[in-house]
Design a protein around this motif. Sequence first.
Motif, mmCIF file in Angstrom:
data_model
loop_
_atom_site.group_PDB
_atom_site.id
_atom_site.type_symbol
_atom_site.label_atom_id
_atom_site.label_comp_id
_atom_site.label_asym_id
_atom_site.label_seq_id
_atom_site.Cartn_x
_atom_site.Cartn_y
_atom_site.Cartn_z
ATOM 1 N N GLY A 177 0.807 -1.214 0.000
ATOM 2 C CA GLY A 177 0.000 0.000 0.000
ATOM 3 C C GLY A 177 0.834 1.255 0.000
ATOM 4 O O GLY A 177 0.314 2.366 -0.031
ATOM 5 N N TYR A 178 2.146 1.078 0.073
ATOM 6 C CA TYR A 178 3.112 2.165 0.085
ATOM 7 C C TYR A 178 2.816 3.182 1.172
ATOM 8 O O TYR A 178 2.726 4.390 0.954
ATOM 9 C CB TYR A 178 3.175 2.857 -1.279
ATOM 10 N N THR A 179 2.635 2.678 2.386
ATOM 11 C CA THR A 179 2.474 3.553 3.548
ATOM 12 C C THR A 179 3.720 3.542 4.424
ATOM 13 O O THR A 179 3.869 4.402 5.280
ATOM 14 C CB THR A 179 1.265 3.123 4.393
ATOM 15 N N ASP A 180 4.569 2.564 4.216
ATOM 16 C CA ASP A 180 5.808 2.442 4.988
ATOM 17 C C ASP A 180 6.944 1.998 4.074
ATOM 18 O O ASP A 180 6.731 1.343 3.056
ATOM 19 C CB ASP A 180 5.663 1.421 6.123
ATOM 20 N N VAL A 181 8.152 2.365 4.482
ATOM 21 C CA VAL A 181 9.361 1.914 3.796
ATOM 22 C C VAL A 181 10.277 1.272 4.828
ATOM 23 O O VAL A 181 10.482 1.819 5.915
ATOM 24 C CB VAL A 181 10.080 3.092 3.102
ATOM 25 N N PRO A 224 7.477 5.442 8.370
ATOM 26 C CA PRO A 224 6.100 5.721 7.940
ATOM 27 C C PRO A 224 6.072 6.938 7.013
ATOM 28 O O PRO A 224 6.795 7.913 7.234
ATOM 29 C CB PRO A 224 5.373 6.015 9.252
ATOM 30 N N LEU A 225 5.253 6.862 5.979
ATOM 31 C CA LEU A 225 5.213 7.943 5.002
ATOM 32 C C LEU A 225 4.017 8.863 5.189
ATOM 33 O O LEU A 225 3.632 9.592 4.280
ATOM 34 C CB LEU A 225 5.199 7.356 3.586
ATOM 35 N N ASN A 226 3.413 8.815 6.375
ATOM 36 C CA ASN A 226 2.281 9.704 6.656
ATOM 37 C C ASN A 226 2.675 10.785 7.652
ATOM 38 O O ASN A 226 1.885 11.235 8.458
ATOM 39 C CB ASN A 226 1.105 8.891 7.210
ATOM 40 N N MET A 227 3.956 11.195 7.580
ATOM 41 C CA MET A 227 4.467 12.175 8.539
ATOM 42 C C MET A 227 4.920 13.446 7.824
ATOM 43 O O MET A 227 6.001 13.973 8.047
ATOM 44 C CB MET A 227 5.632 11.580 9.340
ATOM 45 N N GLY A 228 4.088 13.921 6.905
ATOM 46 C CA GLY A 228 4.411 15.167 6.212
ATOM 47 C C GLY A 228 5.108 14.976 4.886
ATOM 48 O O GLY A 228 5.336 15.938 4.157
ATOM 49 N N ILE A 256 5.254 10.074 -2.334
ATOM 50 C CA ILE A 256 6.613 9.675 -2.698
ATOM 51 C C ILE A 256 6.534 8.465 -3.627
ATOM 52 O O ILE A 256 5.871 7.480 -3.340
ATOM 53 C CB ILE A 256 7.445 9.319 -1.447
ATOM 54 N N SER A 257 7.243 8.545 -4.755
ATOM 55 C CA SER A 257 7.296 7.404 -5.658
ATOM 56 C C SER A 257 8.691 6.786 -5.720
ATOM 57 O O SER A 257 8.866 5.705 -6.269
ATOM 58 C CB SER A 257 6.862 7.826 -7.068
ATOM 59 N N TYR A 258 9.695 7.479 -5.135
ATOM 60 C CA TYR A 258 11.067 6.965 -5.188
ATOM 61 C C TYR A 258 11.837 7.508 -3.998
ATOM 62 O O TYR A 258 11.751 8.694 -3.670
ATOM 63 C CB TYR A 258 11.746 7.409 -6.486
ATOM 64 N N MET A 259 12.597 6.623 -3.354
ATOM 65 C CA MET A 259 13.417 7.025 -2.208
ATOM 66 C C MET A 259 14.760 6.305 -2.288
ATOM 67 O O MET A 259 14.813 5.101 -2.516
ATOM 68 C CB MET A 259 12.712 6.676 -0.892
ATOM 69 N N MET A 260 15.835 7.057 -2.119
ATOM 70 C CA MET A 260 17.180 6.502 -2.240
ATOM 71 C C MET A 260 18.031 6.924 -1.049
ATOM 72 O O MET A 260 18.167 8.112 -0.767
ATOM 73 C CB MET A 260 17.829 7.007 -3.535
ATOM 74 N N PRO A 261 18.608 5.954 -0.293
ATOM 75 C CA PRO A 261 19.504 6.326 0.817
ATOM 76 C C PRO A 261 20.861 6.774 0.288
ATOM 77 O O PRO A 261 21.480 6.072 -0.511
ATOM 78 C CB PRO A 261 19.620 5.024 1.614
ATOM 79 N N LEU A 262 21.323 7.952 0.724
ATOM 80 C CA LEU A 262 22.620 8.470 0.291
ATOM 81 C C LEU A 262 23.707 8.242 1.331
ATOM 82 O O LEU A 262 24.886 8.144 0.990
ATOM 83 C CB LEU A 262 22.520 9.959 -0.025
#
Length: 392
Positions: A294-298, A319-323, A327-333
């Motif tokens: 459901g793309y609510t968490d990563v 969690p992606l419900n914190m402001g 988001i469709s893409y996330m990359m750790p740098l």
Amino acid sequence: MDTTFMVSQSPESSRQLLRTPLSSPDSNMSETELPNPYLPDEIVKEILSRIPVKSLLQFRCVSKHWKELITGTHFIKSHLKNALSSSTQHRILLPTSPLMSLNYNNINESLQLDSPFPNPKTSIKILGSCNGLVCLIDGTRDIIIYNPSTRRHFKPFQSPQQALHCSNRIEFVYGFGCGSKNPNDMKVIRFPRFARDSGYNKFKVRDKHSSSWRTGSVSSRYDFIDTVGTFLNGVLHWLAYGSGNGDDYRLVASFDLSEETFLEISLPPQDSSLPCYVLGVLQGCLCAICDDIGYTDVEIWLMKEYGVVNSWSKLVKIPLNMGIQNISYMMPLGSLNEDEIVLEIDLQSFVIYDVKKKVFRCPMSGHDLKLFGDAMVYVESMLSPQVLCVLY
């Protein structure tokens, strides 16, 4: 040892430093009577090896002796070792036009870099970063090795056509890094993206010192998901599909740059509804980002012991419900410290996530960035971009 006093020194004031006695002698003593009137070379080297590249480039003008010291192979290796262990000498490169370099610890601080390509407005993609060098490719598939700190660059192929010795219809994946046995053995890697084109996995390796060529082939039976490899421990990693017992399965295809062989690494043991879609490096470990259906968490997983499948451990569930919405893409740098992770969001912004406090901060308010493609962390280095050999 506090070395910050050297950073703001001009070449002339640095000459004065060389003439400064280590102690406060009796006023009647001549300079020749002092036991040690100057800083010993070893102390000078230790101080300089902890100074940013920008200052070192200026300090080459202090004297012929300093120029020889700063440009020496031993010093460059010592400086790189210190830089790799200090986040203050890490930066983030954005493949914008012109290129943009951000301060790793204060992302709102930036500087623009001239493009090393003949056409400054060409689109640029970063193929990898290793020891202060980055590998870039433009829209014509021209490849350049670039040192953003010294602004020097090296073109391993005279033309894109020289690199493209097979059909233009073939899609490729790329990687850039150095072998674990010889860190100076820097290589550019290119493989066909799909197993059906594996007949093109023949390669040539050119030693730039002897100009000799070695040929060979690599066995690859993967359909690559990633187009750019993640470099760690002398190995490049791509998300890929393998085949076995008539079924396709997802894995990490890893290519050892010293042995020039492929190995397989299993993905984290997450639920099948959590597709692992991004690889990266965090805290010196291979990491994988997985999202729920459901793309609510990563979830971010770390391989705590490299190559050991059972060492995959969940670092954090974000969690992606914190402001942070849509988001469709996330990359750790990378990690700023044990608690904070720098994340690239949708190829156009950055956030910092605090693992303990479970909050985001958005440091990019000072920039008006448009879609820029995958950014990459690099370290300040004096290393020459003329790589030892190129594999393609």
